[in-house]
Design a protein around this motif. Sequence first.
Motif, PDB file in Angstrom:
ATOM      1  N   ILE A  32      25.220  40.586  22.074  1.00 21.15           N
ATOM      2  CA  ILE A  32      25.431  39.500  21.116  1.00 21.15           C
ATOM      3  C   ILE A  32      26.714  39.726  20.332  1.00 21.15           C
ATOM      4  N   GLU A  33      26.946  40.955  19.936  1.00 21.21           N
ATOM      5  CA  GLU A  33      28.134  41.302  19.144  1.00 21.21           C
ATOM      6  C   GLU A  33      29.410  41.044  19.923  1.00 21.21           C
ATOM      7  N   GLN A  34      29.376  41.246  21.226  1.00 22.33           N
ATOM      8  CA  GLN A  34      30.589  41.145  22.042  1.00 22.33           C
ATOM      9  C   GLN A  34      30.867  39.727  22.543  1.00 22.33           C
ATOM     10  N   ASN A  35      29.874  38.858  22.522  1.00 23.76           N
ATOM     11  CA  ASN A  35      30.064  37.527  23.093  1.00 23.76           C
ATOM     12  C   ASN A  35      29.544  36.442  22.158  1.00 23.76           C
ATOM     13  N   PRO A  36      30.441  35.744  21.468  1.00 17.17           N
ATOM     14  CA  PRO A  36      30.002  34.699  20.515  1.00 17.17           C
ATOM     15  C   PRO A  36      29.380  33.487  21.188  1.00 17.17           C
ATOM     16  N   ASN A  37      29.537  33.350  22.510  1.00 15.88           N
ATOM     17  CA  ASN A  37      28.964  32.204  23.211  1.00 15.88           C
ATOM     18  C   ASN A  37      27.495  32.402  23.563  1.00 15.88           C
ATOM     19  N   LEU A  38      27.003  33.634  23.446  1.00 14.13           N
ATOM     20  CA  LEU A  38      25.598  33.899  23.696  1.00 14.13           C
ATOM     21  C   LEU A  38      24.814  33.566  22.433  1.00 14.13           C
ATOM     22  N   PHE A  39      23.943  32.623  22.525  1.00  9.47           N
ATOM     23  CA  PHE A  39      23.212  32.220  21.319  1.00  9.47           C
ATOM     24  C   PHE A  39      21.747  31.892  21.586  1.00  9.47           C
ATOM     25  N   SER A  40      21.336  31.803  22.877  1.00 11.79           N
ATOM     26  CA  SER A  40      19.988  31.310  23.149  1.00 11.79           C
ATOM     27  C   SER A  40      19.372  31.983  24.355  1.00 11.79           C
ATOM     28  N   PHE A  41      18.061  32.140  24.288  1.00 18.03           N
ATOM     29  CA  PHE A  41      17.309  32.759  25.364  1.00 18.03           C
ATOM     30  C   PHE A  41      15.871  32.277  25.248  1.00 18.03           C
ATOM     31  N   ASN A  42      15.252  31.935  26.368  1.00 17.88           N
ATOM     32  CA  ASN A  42      13.850  31.530  26.295  1.00 17.88           C
ATOM     33  C   ASN A  42      13.008  32.355  27.253  1.00 17.88           C
ATOM     34  N   GLN A  43      11.742  32.483  26.941  1.00 20.10           N
ATOM     35  CA  GLN A  43      10.864  33.329  27.729  1.00 20.10           C
ATOM     36  C   GLN A  43       9.424  32.863  27.602  1.00 20.10           C
ATOM     37  N   GLU A  44       8.632  33.125  28.614  1.00 18.52           N
ATOM     38  CA  GLU A  44       7.222  32.752  28.623  1.00 18.52           C
ATOM     39  C   GLU A  44       6.334  33.975  28.425  1.00 18.52           C
ATOM     40  N   ASP A  45       5.170  33.748  27.843  1.00 18.51           N
ATOM     41  CA  ASP A  45       4.092  34.746  27.805  1.00 18.51           C
ATOM     42  C   ASP A  45       4.526  36.091  27.226  1.00 18.51           C
ATOM     43  N   VAL A  46       5.183  36.056  26.090  1.00 15.55           N
ATOM     44  CA  VAL A  46       5.617  37.304  25.456  1.00 15.55           C
ATOM     45  C   VAL A  46       4.436  38.009  24.801  1.00 15.55           C
ATOM     46  N   TYR A  47       3.647  37.274  24.026  1.00 17.57           N
ATOM     47  CA  TYR A  47       2.499  37.846  23.338  1.00 17.57           C
ATOM     48  C   TYR A  47       1.171  37.270  23.820  1.00 17.57           C
ATOM     49  N   ALA A  48       1.224  36.117  24.471  1.00 15.11           N
ATOM     50  CA  ALA A  48      -0.005  35.441  24.880  1.00 15.11           C
ATOM     51  C   ALA A  48       0.252  34.609  26.132  1.00 15.11           C
ATOM     52  N   ARG A  49      -0.777  34.376  26.900  1.00 10.60           N
ATOM     53  CA  ARG A  49      -0.683  33.598  28.128  1.00 10.60           C
ATOM     54  C   ARG A  49      -0.545  32.118  27.799  1.00 10.60           C
ATOM     55  N   GLY A  50       0.430  31.464  28.426  1.00  6.11           N
ATOM     56  CA  GLY A  50       0.684  30.053  28.156  1.00  6.11           C
ATOM     57  C   GLY A  50       1.601  29.837  26.970  1.00  6.11           C
ATOM     58  N   GLN A  51       2.349  30.847  26.609  1.00  4.88           N
ATOM     59  CA  GLN A  51       3.211  30.809  25.425  1.00  4.88           C
ATOM     60  C   GLN A  51       4.663  30.547  25.825  1.00  4.88           C
ATOM     61  N   GLU A  52       5.363  29.790  24.980  1.00  5.99           N
ATOM     62  CA  GLU A  52       6.804  29.558  25.148  1.00  5.99           C
ATOM     63  C   GLU A  52       7.521  30.111  23.924  1.00  5.99           C
ATOM     64  N   VAL A  53       8.569  30.890  24.168  1.00  8.22           N
ATOM     65  CA  VAL A  53       9.323  31.500  23.077  1.00  8.22           C
ATOM     66  C   VAL A  53      10.795  31.156  23.240  1.00  8.22           C
ATOM     67  N   LEU A  54      11.393  30.669  22.178  1.00  9.80           N
ATOM     68  CA  LEU A  54      12.819  30.352  22.167  1.00  9.80           C
ATOM     69  C   LEU A  54      13.496  31.215  21.113  1.00  9.80           C
ATOM     70  N   TYR A  55      14.551  31.934  21.520  1.00  7.06           N
ATOM     71  CA  TYR A  55      15.326  32.772  20.613  1.00  7.06           C
ATOM     72  C   TYR A  55      16.679  32.112  20.361  1.00  7.06           C
ATOM     73  N   LEU A  56      17.061  32.003  19.097  1.00  4.39           N
ATOM     74  CA  LEU A  56      18.391  31.537  18.707  1.00  4.39           C
ATOM     75  C   LEU A  56      19.023  32.632  17.871  1.00  4.39           C
TER      76      LEU A  56
END
Length: 366
Positions: free
Chosen positions: A131-155
Amino acid sequence: MHLLKKSYNLFLIVLLSLFIFSCNNDKKAGEKSENSTMQKARGESGEVILVIPPSLWDGELGNLLREILVSKVEVLPQDEALYDLKPVDPSKFNSVFKASQNLMFVATLDNNKPEGKYMKKYFTENSLNQIEQNPNLFSFNQEDVYARGQEVLYLFGRNEKELIKNIKANRDGIKEFFNDKEAERLISNYKKTAQKGIMNYIEDSLNLELMIPAGFDIAIKQDDFVWLRELGNDEEFNIWIVKMPYTDESIFDPANIKSLRNELGQKYITDEDIPDLYLTSQDEVEFVIDTINLNNNYTLRTRGLWKYSDNSRGGAFVGYLFANEDSGDLYFMEGYLDAPGESKRESMRKLKAIMGTAKFPESIED
């Protein structure tokens, strides 16, 4: 004839080897989880748990997120927020919140307050360096991080200014991210009760595939028209589809859609015993018209308010106009809701999810 296909896509960077988010229980969000052993995600449809440091929530970034995620749903009879957004201090992100079906994490690297340092615990050292090296990186999404059927979006961003810039540039995708996921959940559930008989009739008569869940019945059917209804105690769901010849792409001119809808509504959605009673449009509210990619088909989408010609009922609708250029057919498909005194957001989500499955059958070539 080539028709431009337009869709909104969120700039989601899926670099699992670079972005591995860590949790306090040492589980890595970039790692595969044994879904069968995980608890099932909970939460109301449209609810989003936002894990964000209070200083960011109370500042310009928080204002921007509220503007995007708590904005009014367009063209409903009453004001309803796009999402039920619930901010959570990262230090209070406990097991109850971790079971939520929609999660969003927002962080900046320059936040050296205790809240910011706590937030960085959700990132590995390698991901922080990226993140520190690339200002264009700002978002990432992932499923089932803590629970089944879960959607997680990171900004995330190096600082608040850069993150705000990236969010503004991708606001449409961020705005629709959880809506799209909610639609996927609905369709997954509806498939369990899909009405094959009605679906086969629609495919055979209209040359259109459409997933129809339990509860809907055919109200009226003709050679090139079908009207489906689901009657409940407090609300009535309606989906109607008309197939007609496709002769000219000028039909996709937004200026023509209102007259086309009113013409079709008066012809098809009417009462046999009362010829003067038919479906039309409310003129007090302007239509919201845009183009979308509906399963690889250029589609004119229209949202507005409907009424019956005697002004006895009214509500929200969403309509889709698209063509099968191979067969020379034009389709108008609409879902409208009759639910006086009830909230409309989730019911309209249901109609949009069902109609979002519309596609042409695959042809089998010799």
